[in-house]
Design a protein around this motif. Structure first.
Motif, PDB file in Angstrom:
ATOM      1  N   THR A  39       7.260  53.756   6.866  1.00  0.00           N
ATOM      2  CA  THR A  39       7.966  53.271   8.057  1.00  0.00           C
ATOM      3  C   THR A  39       6.990  52.606   9.016  1.00  0.00           C
ATOM      4  O   THR A  39       7.231  51.504   9.518  1.00  0.00           O
ATOM      5  CB  THR A  39       8.700  54.432   8.753  1.00  0.00           C
ATOM      6  OG1 THR A  39       9.687  54.970   7.861  1.00  0.00           O
ATOM      7  CG2 THR A  39       9.373  53.976  10.030  1.00  0.00           C
ATOM      8  N   ALA A  40       5.867  53.275   9.271  1.00  0.00           N
ATOM      9  CA  ALA A  40       4.853  52.697  10.154  1.00  0.00           C
ATOM     10  C   ALA A  40       4.295  51.400   9.575  1.00  0.00           C
ATOM     11  O   ALA A  40       4.074  50.421  10.297  1.00  0.00           O
ATOM     12  CB  ALA A  40       3.733  53.705  10.375  1.00  0.00           C
ATOM     13  N   TYR A  81       6.783  48.450   9.893  1.00  0.00           N
ATOM     14  CA  TYR A  81       6.827  47.935  11.268  1.00  0.00           C
ATOM     15  C   TYR A  81       5.559  47.136  11.586  1.00  0.00           C
ATOM     16  O   TYR A  81       5.634  46.051  12.180  1.00  0.00           O
ATOM     17  CB  TYR A  81       6.996  49.078  12.265  1.00  0.00           C
ATOM     18  CG  TYR A  81       6.977  48.587  13.690  1.00  0.00           C
ATOM     19  CD1 TYR A  81       8.060  47.895  14.216  1.00  0.00           C
ATOM     20  CD2 TYR A  81       5.854  48.776  14.490  1.00  0.00           C
ATOM     21  CE1 TYR A  81       8.037  47.408  15.512  1.00  0.00           C
ATOM     22  CE2 TYR A  81       5.825  48.295  15.792  1.00  0.00           C
ATOM     23  CZ  TYR A  81       6.913  47.613  16.298  1.00  0.00           C
ATOM     24  OH  TYR A  81       6.883  47.130  17.584  1.00  0.00           O
ATOM     25  N   GLU A 111      12.605  45.740  12.586  1.00  0.00           N
ATOM     26  CA  GLU A 111      12.652  45.843  14.043  1.00  0.00           C
ATOM     27  C   GLU A 111      13.305  47.134  14.525  1.00  0.00           C
ATOM     28  O   GLU A 111      13.307  47.420  15.722  1.00  0.00           O
ATOM     29  CB  GLU A 111      13.438  44.663  14.642  1.00  0.00           C
ATOM     30  CG  GLU A 111      12.682  43.344  14.663  1.00  0.00           C
ATOM     31  CD  GLU A 111      12.782  42.585  13.356  1.00  0.00           C
ATOM     32  OE1 GLU A 111      11.849  41.817  13.052  1.00  0.00           O
ATOM     33  OE2 GLU A 111      13.791  42.768  12.637  1.00  0.00           O
ATOM     34  N   MET A 152      15.016  51.305  12.967  1.00  0.00           N
ATOM     35  CA  MET A 152      15.281  52.198  11.832  1.00  0.00           C
ATOM     36  C   MET A 152      16.550  52.988  12.085  1.00  0.00           C
ATOM     37  O   MET A 152      16.916  53.275  13.226  1.00  0.00           O
ATOM     38  CB  MET A 152      14.121  53.154  11.570  1.00  0.00           C
ATOM     39  CG  MET A 152      13.900  54.221  12.617  1.00  0.00           C
ATOM     40  SD  MET A 152      13.151  55.778  12.003  1.00  0.00           S
ATOM     41  CE  MET A 152      14.609  56.706  11.494  1.00  0.00           C
ATOM     42  N   CYS A 163       9.876  60.058  10.461  1.00  0.00           N
ATOM     43  CA  CYS A 163       9.886  58.593  10.426  1.00  0.00           C
ATOM     44  C   CYS A 163      10.028  58.019  11.835  1.00  0.00           C
ATOM     45  O   CYS A 163       9.370  57.029  12.182  1.00  0.00           O
ATOM     46  CB  CYS A 163      11.023  58.093   9.539  1.00  0.00           C
ATOM     47  SG  CYS A 163      10.823  58.505   7.786  1.00  0.00           S
ATOM     48  N   LEU A 165       7.075  55.512  14.638  1.00  0.00           N
ATOM     49  CA  LEU A 165       7.307  54.235  15.314  1.00  0.00           C
ATOM     50  C   LEU A 165       7.003  54.357  16.797  1.00  0.00           C
ATOM     51  O   LEU A 165       7.261  55.389  17.415  1.00  0.00           O
ATOM     52  CB  LEU A 165       8.755  53.789  15.136  1.00  0.00           C
ATOM     53  CG  LEU A 165       9.170  53.437  13.701  1.00  0.00           C
ATOM     54  CD1 LEU A 165      10.677  53.222  13.629  1.00  0.00           C
ATOM     55  CD2 LEU A 165       8.427  52.195  13.220  1.00  0.00           C
ATOM     56  N   VAL A 187      10.828  50.821  19.904  1.00  0.00           N
ATOM     57  CA  VAL A 187      11.434  50.420  18.637  1.00  0.00           C
ATOM     58  C   VAL A 187      12.696  51.259  18.444  1.00  0.00           C
ATOM     59  O   VAL A 187      12.610  52.491  18.387  1.00  0.00           O
ATOM     60  CB  VAL A 187      10.474  50.635  17.451  1.00  0.00           C
ATOM     61  CG1 VAL A 187      11.148  50.223  16.144  1.00  0.00           C
ATOM     62  CG2 VAL A 187       9.192  49.852  17.661  1.00  0.00           C
ATOM     63  N   LYS A 241      15.354  53.582  17.181  1.00  0.00           N
ATOM     64  CA  LYS A 241      15.303  54.580  16.106  1.00  0.00           C
ATOM     65  C   LYS A 241      16.525  55.487  16.219  1.00  0.00           C
ATOM     66  O   LYS A 241      16.682  56.207  17.208  1.00  0.00           O
ATOM     67  CB  LYS A 241      13.980  55.360  16.148  1.00  0.00           C
ATOM     68  CG  LYS A 241      13.550  55.819  17.529  1.00  0.00           C
ATOM     69  CD  LYS A 241      12.126  56.361  17.543  1.00  0.00           C
ATOM     70  CE  LYS A 241      11.073  55.291  17.561  1.00  0.00           C
ATOM     71  NZ  LYS A 241      10.969  54.560  18.850  1.00  0.00           N
ATOM     72  N   THR A 247      10.848  45.711  24.534  1.00  0.00           N
ATOM     73  CA  THR A 247       9.813  46.688  24.201  1.00  0.00           C
ATOM     74  C   THR A 247       8.744  46.696  25.279  1.00  0.00           C
ATOM     75  O   THR A 247       8.480  45.671  25.904  1.00  0.00           O
ATOM     76  CB  THR A 247       9.173  46.380  22.839  1.00  0.00           C
ATOM     77  OG1 THR A 247       8.669  45.033  22.865  1.00  0.00           O
ATOM     78  CG2 THR A 247      10.178  46.522  21.726  1.00  0.00           C
TER      79      THR A 247
END
Length: 411
Positions: free
Chosen positions: A86-87, A90, A96, A98, A113, A117, A121, A123, A180
């Protein structure tokens, strides 16, 4: 631009549900990268990131996961791999946001996960145990979003489709709308509580902005401290004003209202300059639903609302907390300046207020003088933390750091 969502789940047991939510995202104009974190079975069609790739990212193989002996061990292998991938996805700019689906197994993995991030981001976790006390606060990333997966234990139906379709819209909408964290000025991170309890932010925000800084204030009720520490770990702050530390006292006594075991450590680990004060360290906060431990049952407590209630620390406990604070600050690699307001550390400890405790405050002041040692600087202030004099002292430290180049504004 098309936004791409990483969709994570066990495709051997939730294949139909995962494909449904992927189709919902695509129908709204989004793109999908699918990740299969199952162990035993296979999806109806290959995922973009296979279970074999997930296991390999954990330094293992699916066969090793199958041979682990129990499903908990097997899923922890998959969780390590899924978080690492996952990291990586990204960092490579391939996703962009999850979204993960799961029961307890999938949720356990999804939380890792999400923590892989950075803040900002999107999630989302759609889970049969969302908002459950099974999930400890320290497993939650600061800006995680959870949706209860009603009717989602086994197979698609009209009830669970309602949750899944909402999740698809929520994560894609968030990916399109999010700003962000990307400040155009140096940021000072500040910890506080509500303005009825701690008022220094009212005296500090405008003068700090006039000096060229952006000010981000975090609420010291557990998740706020975690968010603060997450950004500190990322090196997001030019300096911090960590003036509210009740989360450390809460951690010490076993309250769930804590900011995690790494509270008051991450800025120091990166050498970020810190100004620290023991705001609200006389109080312990408990969740409204949490029973007061027997050791505190005979103390006065205040029910702030149905979510949170407070009790107090004894003089000896305040000393222990100060020693803990000093020990954390002693590990710092950057400048540390501690301000000790000797007339009180929150609004309700003033004379005539319910938390007024001269003996406890005297113990804290005395222990602070003993525990804070060089290279940290300690300044004893003959004022209350909510007095303008406290804010003036904090600004004087900032001005000194500006003068010697310790911190630099955007002018």
């Amino acid at each position: 631009m098309t936004k791409t969502v990483l969709v994570i789940g066990t495709y051997d047991t939730k294949d139909e549900e995962l494909h449904y939510i992927c189709d919902c995202i695509r129908a709204q104009g989004g793109a999908v990268v699918s990740m299969d974190v199952s162990v035993l079975g296979d999806p109806s069609q290959p995922a973009d990131v296979s279970k074999h790739a997930v296991a390999a990212a954990a330094g293992a193989s699916i066969q090793e996961a199958m041979d682990a002996g129990d499903e908990n061990h097997a899923m922890q292998i998959m969780a390590r791999g899924a978080a690492a991938l996952t990291a990586q996805l990204y960092a490579e700019g391939r996703i962009e946001a999850m979204l993960a689906l799961g029961g307890t197994m999938g949720t356990d993995l999804a939380l890792d996960c999400a923590q892989a991030l950075p803040l900002g981001v999107p999630k989302y976790v759609v889970s049969t145990v969302s908002f459950s006390p099974l999930i400890p606060a320290d497993r939650l990333s600061p800006d995680i979003q959870m949706i209860l997966w009603a009717g989602g234990l086994y197979g698609l139906n009209s009830v669970c489709k309602s949750s899944l379709s909402q999740a698809a819209g929520a994560v894609l909408g968030a990916a399109k709308a999010v700003e962000t964290p990307n400040a155009d000025r140096p940021v000072i991170g500040m910890m506080s509580l509500g303005s009825s309890c701690l008022k220094y932010m009212k005296h500090l925000r405008d003068p700090l902005q006039a000096r060229g800084f952006e000010v981000a204030v975090f609420h010291a009720t557990g998740m706020g401290g975690m968010a603060f520490e997450a950004l500190a770990r990322q090196g997001y702050f030019a300096a911090v004003m960590d003036f509210a530390l009740p989360e450390l006292g809460n951690l010490m006594v076993g309250s769930v209202v804590n900011g995690g075991p790494d509270r008051l450590t991450n800025a120091g680990a990166l050498g970020i300059p810190q100004i620290v004060a023991p705001g609200c360290t006389d109080l312990i906060d408990f969740a409204g639903w949490q029973d007061i431990p027997d050791a505190y049952a005979d103390r006065p407590f205040h029910a702030h609302n149905r979510l949170i209630k407070s009790s107090g620390l004894s003089p000896d406990e305040r000393r222990a907390l100060v020693r803990d604070i000093a020990g954390r600050l002693a590990q710092a690699k950057g400048p540390v300046h501690v301000l000790m307001p000797m007339q009180g550390v929150e609004e309700w400890d003033r004379e005539g207020q319910p938390a007024h405790d001269p003996e406890g405050l005297a113990a804290m002041v005395d222990e602070m003088g003993k525990a804070i040692t060089a290279p940290a600087t300690l300044t004893m202030l003959d004022c209350h933390i909510n007095d303008p004099a406290f804010a003036d002292a904090a600004l004087a430290v900032v001005d000194g750091w500006l003068a010697d180049g310790t911190v630099k504004p955007d002018l």
